[in-house]
Design a protein around this motif. Structure first.
Motif, PDB file in Angstrom:
ATOM      1  N   ASN A 112      -1.274  13.583   4.327  1.00  0.00           N
ATOM      2  CA  ASN A 112      -1.933  14.717   5.066  1.00  0.00           C
ATOM      3  C   ASN A 112      -2.968  14.450   6.024  1.00  0.00           C
ATOM      4  O   ASN A 112      -2.485  15.017   7.025  1.00  0.00           O
ATOM      5  N   GLY A 113      -3.550  13.531   6.008  1.00  0.00           N
ATOM      6  CA  GLY A 113      -4.627  13.240   6.943  1.00  0.00           C
ATOM      7  C   GLY A 113      -4.074  12.509   7.905  1.00  0.00           C
ATOM      8  O   GLY A 113      -4.198  12.811   9.300  1.00  0.00           O
ATOM      9  N   ASP A 114      -3.061  11.503   7.876  1.00  0.00           N
ATOM     10  CA  ASP A 114      -2.111  11.065   8.865  1.00  0.00           C
ATOM     11  C   ASP A 114      -1.472  12.257   9.707  1.00  0.00           C
ATOM     12  O   ASP A 114      -1.377  12.193  10.874  1.00  0.00           O
ATOM     13  N   TYR A 115      -0.817  13.107   8.797  1.00  0.00           N
ATOM     14  CA  TYR A 115       0.060  14.005   9.711  1.00  0.00           C
ATOM     15  C   TYR A 115      -0.684  14.941  10.344  1.00  0.00           C
ATOM     16  O   TYR A 115      -0.399  15.453  11.619  1.00  0.00           O
ATOM     17  N   ASN A 116      -2.065  15.521  10.134  1.00  0.00           N
ATOM     18  CA  ASN A 116      -2.927  16.036  10.757  1.00  0.00           C
ATOM     19  C   ASN A 116      -3.339  15.561  12.024  1.00  0.00           C
ATOM     20  O   ASN A 116      -3.478  16.222  13.086  1.00  0.00           O
ATOM     21  N   ARG A 117      -3.583  14.139  11.960  1.00  0.00           N
ATOM     22  CA  ARG A 117      -3.968  13.346  13.216  1.00  0.00           C
ATOM     23  C   ARG A 117      -2.805  13.417  14.230  1.00  0.00           C
ATOM     24  O   ARG A 117      -3.107  13.510  15.310  1.00  0.00           O
ATOM     25  N   GLU A 118      -1.645  13.222  13.737  1.00  0.00           N
ATOM     26  CA  GLU A 118      -0.286  13.166  14.585  1.00  0.00           C
ATOM     27  C   GLU A 118      -0.316  14.496  15.162  1.00  0.00           C
ATOM     28  O   GLU A 118       0.193  14.716  16.335  1.00  0.00           O
ATOM     29  N   GLN A 119      -0.595  15.528  14.340  1.00  0.00           N
ATOM     30  CA  GLN A 119      -0.394  16.939  15.006  1.00  0.00           C
ATOM     31  C   GLN A 119      -1.293  17.464  15.994  1.00  0.00           C
ATOM     32  O   GLN A 119      -1.285  18.267  17.002  1.00  0.00           O
ATOM     33  N   GLN A 120      -2.558  16.714  15.905  1.00  0.00           N
ATOM     34  CA  GLN A 120      -3.598  17.096  16.710  1.00  0.00           C
ATOM     35  C   GLN A 120      -3.315  16.404  18.227  1.00  0.00           C
ATOM     36  O   GLN A 120      -3.605  16.860  19.183  1.00  0.00           O
ATOM     37  N   GLN A 161       0.754  -1.363   0.043  1.00  0.00           N
ATOM     38  CA  GLN A 161       0.128  -0.178   0.006  1.00  0.00           C
ATOM     39  C   GLN A 161       0.865   1.476   0.002  1.00  0.00           C
ATOM     40  O   GLN A 161       0.428   2.376   0.598  1.00  0.00           O
ATOM     41  N   TYR A 162       1.948   1.527  -0.558  1.00  0.00           N
ATOM     42  CA  TYR A 162       2.883   2.265  -0.726  1.00  0.00           C
ATOM     43  C   TYR A 162       2.128   3.617  -1.348  1.00  0.00           C
ATOM     44  O   TYR A 162       2.372   4.836  -0.607  1.00  0.00           O
ATOM     45  N   TYR A 163       1.777   3.459  -2.272  1.00  0.00           N
ATOM     46  CA  TYR A 163       0.935   4.884  -2.911  1.00  0.00           C
ATOM     47  C   TYR A 163      -0.232   5.115  -2.220  1.00  0.00           C
ATOM     48  O   TYR A 163      -0.612   6.291  -2.175  1.00  0.00           O
ATOM     49  N   GLU A 164      -0.984   4.333  -1.820  1.00  0.00           N
ATOM     50  CA  GLU A 164      -2.248   4.727  -0.907  1.00  0.00           C
ATOM     51  C   GLU A 164      -2.132   5.611   0.264  1.00  0.00           C
ATOM     52  O   GLU A 164      -2.417   6.260   0.528  1.00  0.00           O
ATOM     53  N   LYS A 165      -0.645   5.012   1.004  1.00  0.00           N
ATOM     54  CA  LYS A 165      -0.317   5.547   2.186  1.00  0.00           C
ATOM     55  C   LYS A 165       0.305   7.147   1.768  1.00  0.00           C
ATOM     56  O   LYS A 165       0.054   8.005   2.461  1.00  0.00           O
ATOM     57  N   GLY A 166       0.955   7.062   0.639  1.00  0.00           N
ATOM     58  CA  GLY A 166       1.313   8.591   0.196  1.00  0.00           C
ATOM     59  C   GLY A 166       0.125   9.466  -0.185  1.00  0.00           C
ATOM     60  O   GLY A 166       0.101  10.507   0.304  1.00  0.00           O
ATOM     61  N   LEU A 167      -1.011   8.956  -0.565  1.00  0.00           N
ATOM     62  CA  LEU A 167      -1.979   9.774  -0.892  1.00  0.00           C
ATOM     63  C   LEU A 167      -2.710  10.204   0.744  1.00  0.00           C
ATOM     64  O   LEU A 167      -3.405  11.191   0.628  1.00  0.00           O
ATOM     65  N   ASN A 168      -2.533   9.375   1.780  1.00  0.00           N
ATOM     66  CA  ASN A 168      -3.140   9.538   2.738  1.00  0.00           C
ATOM     67  C   ASN A 168      -2.255  10.329   3.831  1.00  0.00           C
ATOM     68  O   ASN A 168      -2.743  10.361   5.042  1.00  0.00           O
ATOM     69  N   ILE A 174      -1.051   3.662  17.210  1.00  0.00           N
ATOM     70  CA  ILE A 174      -2.505   3.939  17.923  1.00  0.00           C
ATOM     71  C   ILE A 174      -3.202   5.070  17.076  1.00  0.00           C
ATOM     72  O   ILE A 174      -2.981   6.102  17.081  1.00  0.00           O
ATOM     73  N   GLU A 175      -4.285   4.528  16.728  1.00  0.00           N
ATOM     74  CA  GLU A 175      -5.429   5.349  16.248  1.00  0.00           C
ATOM     75  C   GLU A 175      -6.549   5.161  16.854  1.00  0.00           C
ATOM     76  O   GLU A 175      -7.334   4.370  17.029  1.00  0.00           O
ATOM     77  N   TRP A 176      -7.002   6.339  17.362  1.00  0.00           N
ATOM     78  CA  TRP A 176      -8.110   6.580  18.339  1.00  0.00           C
ATOM     79  C   TRP A 176      -8.966   7.882  18.034  1.00  0.00           C
ATOM     80  O   TRP A 176      -8.438   8.676  17.533  1.00  0.00           O
ATOM     81  N   SER A 177      -9.916   7.838  18.734  1.00  0.00           N
ATOM     82  CA  SER A 177     -10.929   8.950  18.988  1.00  0.00           C
ATOM     83  C   SER A 177     -11.099   9.144  20.295  1.00  0.00           C
ATOM     84  O   SER A 177     -11.547   8.426  21.153  1.00  0.00           O
ATOM     85  N   SER A 178     -11.214  10.349  20.653  1.00  0.00           N
ATOM     86  CA  SER A 178     -11.544  10.676  21.725  1.00  0.00           C
ATOM     87  C   SER A 178     -12.534  12.126  21.795  1.00  0.00           C
ATOM     88  O   SER A 178     -12.068  13.114  21.161  1.00  0.00           O
ATOM     89  N   GLY A 179     -13.703  11.901  22.327  1.00  0.00           N
ATOM     90  CA  GLY A 179     -14.750  13.128  21.843  1.00  0.00           C
ATOM     91  C   GLY A 179     -14.934  13.000  20.498  1.00  0.00           C
ATOM     92  O   GLY A 179     -15.409  12.121  19.861  1.00  0.00           O
ATOM     93  N   LYS A 180     -14.698  14.365  19.735  1.00  0.00           N
ATOM     94  CA  LYS A 180     -14.787  14.571  18.377  1.00  0.00           C
ATOM     95  C   LYS A 180     -13.688  14.520  17.461  1.00  0.00           C
ATOM     96  O   LYS A 180     -13.741  14.786  16.550  1.00  0.00           O
ATOM     97  N   LYS A 181     -12.517  14.284  18.428  1.00  0.00           N
ATOM     98  CA  LYS A 181     -11.312  14.452  17.839  1.00  0.00           C
ATOM     99  C   LYS A 181     -10.667  13.286  17.405  1.00  0.00           C
ATOM    100  O   LYS A 181     -10.757  12.119  17.951  1.00  0.00           O
ATOM    101  N   HIS A 182      -9.945  13.146  16.339  1.00  0.00           N
ATOM    102  CA  HIS A 182      -9.253  11.695  15.996  1.00  0.00           C
ATOM    103  C   HIS A 182      -7.637  12.150  16.013  1.00  0.00           C
ATOM    104  O   HIS A 182      -7.150  13.067  15.637  1.00  0.00           O
ATOM    105  N   TYR A 183      -7.241  10.940  16.506  1.00  0.00           N
ATOM    106  CA  TYR A 183      -5.685  11.023  16.662  1.00  0.00           C
ATOM    107  C   TYR A 183      -4.664   9.795  16.312  1.00  0.00           C
ATOM    108  O   TYR A 183      -5.591   8.794  15.913  1.00  0.00           O
ATOM    109  N   LEU A 184      -3.615  10.090  15.894  1.00  0.00           N
ATOM    110  CA  LEU A 184      -2.649   8.948  15.556  1.00  0.00           C
ATOM    111  C   LEU A 184      -1.420   9.263  16.200  1.00  0.00           C
ATOM    112  O   LEU A 184      -0.640  10.367  16.326  1.00  0.00           O
TER     113      LEU A 184
END
Length: 142
Positions: A45-53, A36-43, A122-132
């Protein structure tokens, strides 16, 4: 030996090297590359935003090794998935559902682990926020 025999011998050795490398590359296990190398590349930004959260909310979980296994403590109740990646191959990886409830604590038994390095994702949700959150840990022997 004259120079003609040396050139033929050198070319033969080089060809043997190239053929042996081709055979080696085609016999590598399938786990050695990411399907899933290319799919991970497309995703990314979403992973980066969850890590920054995680950083913005100071929500890093506390991962500790105990005699009973691995204990993970969260700042708030969490639901999601924990992926434990073993570098020895995908067959040794673990995927655990995550639902801490009100105690904000999760424990994974020691009998599921082998001694060595593990990657924790770890991928989780607390409240309405998503984290990685990702971290490498080392599991000591018994």
């Amino acid at each position: 030996m004259n120079w003609g025999k040396g050139i033929v011998l050198g070319m033969s050795l080089f060809m043997a090297f190239i053929i042996s490398m081709c055979v080696y590359m085609f016999n590598l296990p399938v786990d050695d590359y990411d399907h899933q190398y290319y799919e991970k590349g497309l995703n990314f930004n979403g992973d980066y935003n969850r890590e920054q959260q995680v950083v913005r909310d100071n929500a890093q979980p506390l991962i500790t090794q105990t005699a009973a296994g691995v204990a993970i403590e969260f700042k708030q109740p969490a639901t999601g998935v924990i992926k434990l990646v073993n570098p020895l191959g995908k067959s040794k990886d673990l995927v655990c559902p995550l639902n801490t409830g009100a105690d904000k604590h999760l424990s994974i038994p020691a009998n599921k682990f082998t001694t060595g390095r593990w990657g924790v994702k770890i991928e989780w949700s607390s409240g309405k926020k998503h984290y990685l959150y990702q971290q490498n840990i080392f599991i000591n022997g018994k």
